[in-house]
Motif scaffolding. Structure first.
Motif, PDB file in Angstrom:
ATOM      1  N   LYS A   1      -8.400   8.172   3.311  1.00 45.20           N
ATOM      2  CA  LYS A   1      -7.840   8.292   4.659  1.00 45.20           C
ATOM      3  C   LYS A   1      -8.853   8.936   5.613  1.00 45.20           C
ATOM      4  CE  LYS A   1      -3.515   9.501   6.910  1.00 45.20           C
ATOM      5  NZ  LYS A   1      -2.183  10.061   6.708  1.00 45.20           N
TER       6      LYS A   1
ATOM      7  N   SER B   1      -9.781  10.144  -3.994  1.00 39.91           N
ATOM      8  CA  SER B   1      -8.386  10.486  -3.702  1.00 39.91           C
ATOM      9  C   SER B   1      -7.906   9.750  -2.452  1.00 39.91           C
ATOM     10  CB  SER B   1      -8.252  11.991  -3.480  1.00 39.91           C
ATOM     11  OG  SER B   1      -8.857  12.367  -2.255  1.00 39.91           O
ATOM     12  N   ASP B   2      -6.596   9.655  -2.322  1.00 44.45           N
ATOM     13  CA  ASP B   2      -6.007   9.045  -1.130  1.00 44.45           C
ATOM     14  C   ASP B   2      -6.457   9.782   0.124  1.00 44.45           C
ATOM     15  OD1 ASP B   2      -4.682   7.178  -2.675  1.00 44.45           O
ATOM     16  OD2 ASP B   2      -2.788   8.269  -2.685  1.00 44.45           O
TER      17      ASP B   2
ATOM     18  N   SER C   1       0.829  -1.210   0.000  1.00 38.65           N
ATOM     19  CA  SER C   1       0.000   0.000   0.000  1.00 38.65           C
ATOM     20  C   SER C   1       0.859   1.254   0.000  1.00 38.65           C
ATOM     21  CB  SER C   1      -0.895   0.044   1.239  1.00 38.65           C
ATOM     22  OG  SER C   1      -1.831  -0.996   1.226  1.00 38.65           O
ATOM     23  N   GLU C   2       0.501   2.195  -0.891  1.00 36.81           N
ATOM     24  CA  GLU C   2       1.173   3.498  -0.903  1.00 36.81           C
ATOM     25  C   GLU C   2       0.961   4.176   0.450  1.00 36.81           C
ATOM     26  OE1 GLU C   2       2.981   5.074  -3.237  1.00 36.81           O
ATOM     27  OE2 GLU C   2       2.756   3.507  -4.749  1.00 36.81           O
TER      28      GLU C   2
END
Length: 166
Positions: free
Chosen positions: A153, A148-149, A27-28
């Motif tokens: 999150k 988006s990330d 995972s990034e």
């Protein structure tokens, strides 16, 4: 006597190194933490594909050692027991194509369907039963939505999901 002790220690070290369990970052944005908590200090950023040696299995958090010898904790859902492989098409889906190898158990079929849209069977059923064009277009619009990330999150934090669970 000294040679025997040295040989025994050398064999023990080799056996330990040979039998060490490996994990790979999938995972990034994965970070090595000082403790088993998302709020713990970051010790290092870990790129996708980084090989880690398992030191201790703490369940949802794993104590690992990096190739350069740093020890710390990673969330189990961000690593896998096999090196990540590049997916055809780049794996740019919502989960980056890596969730299927994650240490966190998921239903592969369910996660794949949610990422890739309708199966050929479902599309044929919709066509056969005359699903209204407006519903098809709305589904296409939803499936085209990029998340988006940062949005992911925020969702995980607010829902206390994954590494943000308590």
């Amino acid at each position: 006597m000294k040679k025997t002790v040295f040989a025994a220690l050398l064999m023990l070290a080799a056996a330990t190194a040979f039998g060490a369990e490996k994990r790979w970052v999938v995972s990034e944005g994965t970070t090595l933490k000082s403790e088993q908590s998302v709020s713990a200090a970051n010790l290092a950023d870990l790129p996708v594909g980084a090989e880690l040696t398992l030191v201790e299995d703490g369940g949802r958090w794993l104590k690992v050692q990096t190739a350069d010898g740093k020890e710390g904790w990673v969330y189990a859902g961000r690593v896998a027991d096999a090196a990540p492989v590049a997916e055809v098409g780049g794996g740019d889906g919502l989960l980056g194509g890596t969730m299927q190898q994650s240490q966190i158990n998921t239903a592969k079929a369910d996660s794949a369907r949610s990422i890739r849209g309708l199966s050929p069977e479902t599309a044929a059923y919709a066509k056969q039963h005359g699903t209204p064009e407006a519903l098809k277009k709305e589904l296409d619009r939803i499936l085209a939505r990029k998340v988006s990330d940062k949005e992911v999150k925020t969702f995980l934090k607010e829902g206390k999901i994954g590494e943000y669970a308590r």
